[in-house]
Design an enzyme around this catalytic site. Structure first.
Site, PDB file in Angstrom:
ATOM      1  N   LYS A 151      -9.642  -1.601  10.660  1.00  0.00           N
ATOM      2  CA  LYS A 151     -10.022  -0.889   9.432  1.00  0.00           C
ATOM      3  C   LYS A 151      -9.349  -1.549   8.229  1.00  0.00           C
ATOM      4  O   LYS A 151      -8.177  -1.327   7.947  1.00  0.00           O
ATOM      5  CB  LYS A 151      -9.626   0.595   9.487  1.00  0.00           C
ATOM      6  CG  LYS A 151     -10.477   1.365   8.471  1.00  0.00           C
ATOM      7  CD  LYS A 151      -9.858   2.641   7.973  1.00  0.00           C
ATOM      8  CE  LYS A 151      -9.179   2.577   6.661  1.00  0.00           C
ATOM      9  NZ  LYS A 151      -9.759   1.818   5.571  1.00  0.00           N
TER      10      LYS A 151
ATOM     11  N   GLY B 127       0.825  -0.124   5.434  1.00  0.00           N
ATOM     12  CA  GLY B 127       0.382   0.485   4.180  1.00  0.00           C
ATOM     13  C   GLY B 127       1.500   1.288   3.569  1.00  0.00           C
ATOM     14  O   GLY B 127       2.679   1.061   3.851  1.00  0.00           O
TER      15      GLY B 127
ATOM     16  N   GLU C  36       4.307  -0.049   9.521  1.00  0.00           N
ATOM     17  CA  GLU C  36       4.885  -1.027   8.591  1.00  0.00           C
ATOM     18  C   GLU C  36       4.625  -0.509   7.185  1.00  0.00           C
ATOM     19  O   GLU C  36       3.511  -0.627   6.670  1.00  0.00           O
ATOM     20  CB  GLU C  36       4.231  -2.406   8.787  1.00  0.00           C
ATOM     21  CG  GLU C  36       4.362  -2.991  10.186  1.00  0.00           C
ATOM     22  CD  GLU C  36       5.780  -3.355  10.574  1.00  0.00           C
ATOM     23  OE1 GLU C  36       6.649  -3.416   9.685  1.00  0.00           O
ATOM     24  OE2 GLU C  36       6.040  -3.542  11.770  1.00  0.00           O
TER      25      GLU C  36
ATOM     26  N   CYS D 200       4.827  -5.996   0.135  1.00  0.00           N
ATOM     27  CA  CYS D 200       5.725  -4.949   0.647  1.00  0.00           C
ATOM     28  C   CYS D 200       7.160  -5.403   0.539  1.00  0.00           C
ATOM     29  O   CYS D 200       8.056  -4.600   0.317  1.00  0.00           O
ATOM     30  CB  CYS D 200       5.378  -4.626   2.089  1.00  0.00           C
ATOM     31  SG  CYS D 200       5.282  -6.088   3.108  1.00  0.00           S
TER      32      CYS D 200
ATOM     33  N   GLU E  46       8.637   2.621  -4.992  1.00  0.00           N
ATOM     34  CA  GLU E  46       7.896   1.361  -4.913  1.00  0.00           C
ATOM     35  C   GLU E  46       6.834   1.348  -6.015  1.00  0.00           C
ATOM     36  O   GLU E  46       6.154   2.355  -6.231  1.00  0.00           O
ATOM     37  CB  GLU E  46       7.219   1.264  -3.548  1.00  0.00           C
ATOM     38  CG  GLU E  46       6.502  -0.047  -3.339  1.00  0.00           C
ATOM     39  CD  GLU E  46       5.815  -0.140  -1.981  1.00  0.00           C
ATOM     40  OE1 GLU E  46       5.159   0.840  -1.578  1.00  0.00           O
ATOM     41  OE2 GLU E  46       5.922  -1.196  -1.348  1.00  0.00           O
TER      42      GLU E  46
END
Ligand code: NAD
Length: 484
Positions: free
Chosen positions: A164, A217, A239, A273, A374
């Site tokens: 996906k 994500g 992750e 990330c 973030e």
């Protein structure tokens, strides 16, 4: 039935570059059914390991044969500079398939141990097996590379797959699936679902026929997925996000530290990330570092990703840019000082895209929102420190623990410092060195589980424990209990 369509946008100019069909919950259920059947009855988990290896090598070859097209698609869809997609994303994707093809036989060897105690002896075999049907959920920042990491490991382990991609960036994933078909991967083994997380996420993640979810994500969505899976038990690899810290010690090679720090926050427009969005600099070199860093950040060439001269492209979407702007505005209100950027660039040729200027903020304290959350954009906070203890305290003052950088000429000191930094990956005098050989993953709110290397690969398997009684004098241990 008529499938809904979704427009795919080039973030460099807002133009539509493709239209793709999207799946609904029914489409998800059918994909899982196909994958289940292929796993239970199909060839893929059962073919010999050398055959499996050959299929994966063909996929690696297919990626290289389509390298130019894949790089162009990736850049058009994400906005990232073509230099990055051509020299990093695409060749690394091929290399990952090759690596797991060449190592799967070794990684799938059982671990055999002789165990003995005073009363019993046994031979134990820990056997890695395919885990089953796997959902691979991929973010929009490295659509091809992260899909390739997950797909290569899952296929090498003998699983079937539902891939996906993020709904904004499905194009390279669709091409990758075509490449797997071209390589002859049997029907039902690789399935792809296009759709937003909101529309298909729960149907996918809560299904009892799924054995593993490998998710990369945001922390927010990761937590939602963990919630869906409480309905059924399944393995998870998470992750998630980061707020990584770079520590520049007084004796660092300043030129390397400045260049490395530019890469660590402005590559891929900071949408990484592992972006080093907090840089802590020894006070004696703070001014020299900042002068050079800010001057070079201002000189980065912004433009459409297709141009080989471009060093920074647009952000992924108008919405993402809005989010970045609101984080910077909040930081300003809370007292941060803008050393450069902090706004949409003025150049008229950039007006149609979702560009944002490389931004450096000073005067950010631990309590401020921008220190903690973030951003996922080209925005970095810089601070000075006077002692190593202070640097460690600042670096570790985060709920995330994904990665860190240390810049110094003293390797022993760097390793000592690394042992005190809370992060899953620590780069010393470098940034962003990912290797297929080295397992990677975060701690704390950055998630759990690993990708890559033998340890990451084994995440995509289940370990079966087979025990044979080898009790001395050939008298099986069970006879001591009910052996009348
Ligand atoms: P996101 O969490 O919004 O989306 C990631 C994927 O999850 C997409 O495919 C999305 O469609 C899907 N999704 C969204 N809602 C869902 C739901 N309810 N159920 C199931 N799936 C759902 O992340 P993003 O915005 O695409 O990517 C940016 C984030 O990814 C950042 O937080 C970044 O730090 C993180 N990231 C982490 C790593 C890592 O290795 N730790 C690597 C790259 C990106």
């Amino acid at each position: 039935m008529h499938k809904a369509k979704q427009k795919i946008i080039n973030p460099a100019n807002g133009e539509v570059i493709a239209e793709v069909s999207v799946n609904d919950a029914d489409g998800v259920a059918q994909a899982i059914k196909r994958a289940r059947l292929a796993f239970e009855q199909g060839l893929w988990p059962r073919i010999s390991l050398p055959e499996r290896k050959n299929f994966l090598l063909k996929i690696a070859q297919g990626i290289l044969e389509h390298a130019q097209e894949l790089a162009r698609l990736e850049t058009l869809n994400t906005g990232k500079p073509i230099k990055e997609s051509t020299f990093m994303d695409v060749p690394s994707a091929a290399e990952t398939f090759k690596y797991f093809a060449e190592n799967l036989e070794n990684f799938l060897q059982p671990e055999t141990r002789r165990i003995s105690s005073e009363i019993a002896c046994a031979e134990g075999n820990l056997l890695p097996e395919p885990i089953g049907v796997t959902a691979l959920i991929v973010p929009w920042n490295y659509p091809l590379l992260i899909a390739s990491w997950k797909l290569a490991q899952s296929l090498a382990a003998g699983n079937t797959v539902i891939l996906k991609p993020a709904s904004l960036t499905p194009l390279s994933a669709l091409e990758l699936v075509r490449i797997t078909q071209g390589a002859g991967i049997p029907d039902g083994v690789v399935n792809i679902i296009i759709g937003s997380g909101a529309s298909v996420g729960e149907a996918l993640c809560a299904d009892i026929n799924l054995d593993l979810i490998s998710f990369t994500g945001s922390n927010e969505v990761g937590k939602k997925i963990i919630g869906y899976t409480t309905k059924n038990v399944k393995k998870l690899i998470m992750e998630l996000g980061g707020k990584s810290a770079s520590i520049i010690l007084e004796d660092a090679d300043l030129e390397a530290a400045v260049n490395g720090s530019l890469c660590s926050i402005f590559l891929n427009q900071g949408q990484m990330c592992t972006a080093m969005s907090r840089i802590f600099i020894a006070e004696d070199i703070y001014d020299a570092f900042i002068d050079s860093f800010v001057e070079r950040a201002q000189r980065l060439k912004l433009g459409p990703g297709e141009d080989f001269q471009t060093q920074m492209g647009p952000l992924i979407s108008a919405e993402q840019r809005k989010k970045v702007i609101s984080c910077v505005e909040k930081a300003k209100k809370e007292g941060a000082k803008v050393l450069c950027g902090g706004k949409i660039p003025d150049a008229p040729e950039l007006k149609k895209g979702f560009f944002f200027a490389p931004t450096v903020l000073a005067g950010v304290s631990k309590e401020m929102t921008i220190f903690k959350e973030e951003i996922f954009g080209p925005v970095v906070c810089v601070n000075k420190f006077s002692t190593l203890e202070e640097a460690i305290d600042l670096a570790n003052a985060s709920e995330f623990a994904l990665a860190a950088c240390i810049w110094t000429k003293d390797e022993a000191q760097a390793k000592e410092l690394a042992s005190k930094i809370n992060a899953g990956t620590i780069w010393i005098n470098t940034y962003g060195m990912f290797f297929n050989e080295l397992s990677y993953g975060g701690f704390k709110q950055s998630g759990f589980g690993k990708e890559l290397g033998r340890v990451g690969f084994l995440e995509y398997t289940r370990l079966k424990n087979i025990v044979v009684d080898k009790t001395k004098e050939s008298k099986p241990l069970v006879n001591y209990w009910y052996g009348f």
